[in-house]
Scaffold this active site. Structure first.
Site, short mmCIF file in Angstrom:
data_model
loop_
_atom_site.label_atom_id
_atom_site.label_comp_id
_atom_site.label_asym_id
_atom_site.label_seq_id
_atom_site.Cartn_x
_atom_site.Cartn_y
_atom_site.Cartn_z
N GLU A 207 0.71 -1.16 -0.11
CA GLU A 207 -0.10 -0.29 -0.11
C GLU A 207 1.21 1.30 -0.19
O GLU A 207 0.33 1.79 1.10
CB GLU A 207 -1.21 -0.25 0.92
CG GLU A 207 -2.14 -0.75 1.13
CD GLU A 207 -2.78 -0.98 2.33
OE1 GLU A 207 -4.01 -2.07 2.64
OE2 GLU A 207 -2.87 -0.37 3.12
N GLU B 79 -5.13 -9.35 0.89
CA GLU B 79 -5.43 -8.07 2.52
C GLU B 79 -7.32 -8.66 1.47
O GLU B 79 -7.73 -7.56 0.56
CB GLU B 79 -5.12 -7.00 2.77
CG GLU B 79 -3.90 -7.77 3.43
CD GLU B 79 -3.23 -5.47 3.94
OE1 GLU B 79 -4.10 -5.31 4.27
OE2 GLU B 79 -2.19 -5.52 3.83
#
Length: 464
Positions: A168, A367
């Site tokens: 991220e 995720e």
């Protein structure tokens, strides 16, 4: 009649976590300080219940038992991250042998138990010595990251075949340089753009180091939190708002890492507002060398936007919200504990976008998960009855399955997370794991979802 959802042979089943969120031992084993250790020392009040990164879930000492649990619930893969400040305490100097031993032991134990290690090099945890040099604002730090990556490939590349440069990468840009929820708590779009740019270069330097070694025989990728930007309506102003949100939060890293170049529209937008980062000649060609083999997709919630209701204050700092407003769709399904919308179809939309616009790059859900506060409320007969988590996972898997049936190149599903872990400012407020963790005793206890997912893993799918 029941419907069967069977996934492709060799599908990656597992979970993900990160070093700072699970290892603990923040002052043990020769580890250097990172920005989270520093921030907790400076402002412990900003962390839920004053719980910092010191001990977390103690994976550093309990990894053998935890990996045995992974085997017991039939994981075939697990993503962890290496702590840059544990391996190279000051970020640029000597390698810490205690850290080498620890990560070797973890990797060997995972392989011994049939759990393939997926290893991420950076998960928000800048060594403090690197931050003192300016962090990602300083191009030299990106070069130090390239060296760190190269060292990791040399140390562990004989066994690790799935590498990821960043998790991220947009989040430290947002949190640290735009919205004040990560250290160093700056609000400045120009500096944010520079941080984003050097973060991308650090990724490129790592990919180049990986390609030069070649002997690893593995793949290198990146983990991006792709959050579809849905417009309120089909009105041109709403469509433009969603396109700009997508540019900032998705395409700013997706396009350069997968396609090898930035979207021209983003360059034009930043240039128009005087916040383009400083670059060097040859960078454009360099970025083309950073294209990945594999893409991890973190997905939790959609982003819903609409055209601005009011003109931005010209004296306020420029932020992405100058170009759109957030929109709360009536009737949306919510996770009230996290304040996030639950929208499983987002997984499908992401995968179809990758199929159609990004060369159908091999990808996986790296995720996905549901954080819930005070889960002990749902304890019955010694077990947390987390049916809400089972429903959440199943609904997302159904949409992932549909995308695969329609030709999306999706290879796996990793939950966040395997055991409850420490979350940045939220500490242990919301719990995400298949196993609950008592942070006083460090005891792990399987939740109902652990038993449900074991059957899914064994059957490579489920019936509904």
């Amino acid at each position: 009649m029941a419907e069967q959802f069977t996934f492709p042979k060799g599908f990656w089943w597992g979970a993900a976590t990160s070093a700072t969120q699970i290892e603990g031992a923040a002052k043990e084993g020769g580890k250097g300080k990172n920005i989270w250790d520093q921030w907790f020392d400076e402002e412990p009040n900003r962390f839920f219940d004053g719980v910092g990164p010191g001990t977390t879930s103690d994976f550093y000492h309990q990894y053998k038992d935890d990996i045995a649990r992974m085997k017991n619930i039939h994981f075939n893969s697990f993503r962890l991250s290496i702590s840059w400040s544990r391996l190279i305490p000051d970020g640029s100097g000597e390698v810490n042998q205690e850290a080498v031993d620890f990560y070797n032991n973890v990797i060997d134990e995972m392989i011994d138990k049939g759990v393939e290690p997926f290893v991420c090099l950076y998960h928000f945890d800048m060594p403090m010595a690197m931050q003192e040099m300016g962090g990602w604002e300083n191009r030299a730090v990106a070069e130090h990251f390239g060296r760190y990556a190269s060292i990791c490939f040399d140390l562990f590349g004989d066994r690790v075949k799935k590498w990821f440069t960043h998790n991220e990468p947009i989040v430290p840009v947002e949190g640290g340089y735009m919205y004040d929820f990560h250290y160093p708590n700056v609000v400045d779009m120009k500096r944010a753009a520079q941080v984003g740019y050097h973060t991308l270069l650090s990724h490129v330097f790592a990919v180049k180091a990986f390609r030069e070694k070649d002997r690893t025989g593995g793949e290198i990728g990146v983990i991006l939190n792709l959050t579809p930007s849905y417009p309120r309506s089909s009105h041109p102003a709403d469509l433009k708002a969603s396109r700009i949100a997508d540019l900032f939060f998705n395409r700013s890293f997706l396009d350069p890492t997968v396609l090898g170049e930035y979207p021209q529209e983003l360059i034009d937008l930043l240039g128009e507002h005087g916040v383009l980062p400083d670059t060097e000649s040859g960078d454009k060609e360099l970025i083309k060398e950073g294209k990945v083999d594999l893409l991890g997709v973190n997905y939790y919630q959609p982003r819903r936007v609409k055209a601005k209701e009011n003109l931005p204050n010209p004296g306020a700092p420029i932020l992405p919200e100058w170009f759109f407003d957030h929109y709360e769709m009536p009737g949306r399904k919510m996770n009230p504990y996290r304040g996030w919308e639950i929208y499983p179809k987002g997984v499908y939309d992401i995968m179809i976008n990758l199929r159609d616009n990004y060369g159908n790059i091999p990808s996986f859900i790296s995720e996905n998960g549901m954080g819930v506060q005070d889960e002990a409320r749902f304890m019955e007969n010694g077990m947390i009855q987390d049916d809400y988590r089972i429903e959440f996972i199943q609904d997302h898997l159904e949409w992932l399955h549909r995308a695969i049936e329609e030709g999306a190149n999706a290879k796996g599903y990793h939950l966040w997370s395997f055991i409850d872990n420490w979350s940045w400012m939220n500490a242990y407020k919301n719990r995400y794991g298949y196993f609950s963790v008592n942070i006083d005793t460090q005891e792990r206890t399987p939740k109902k979802s652990a038993y449900w997912i074991t059957a899914v893993h064994k059957n490579n799918g489920f019936e509904k």
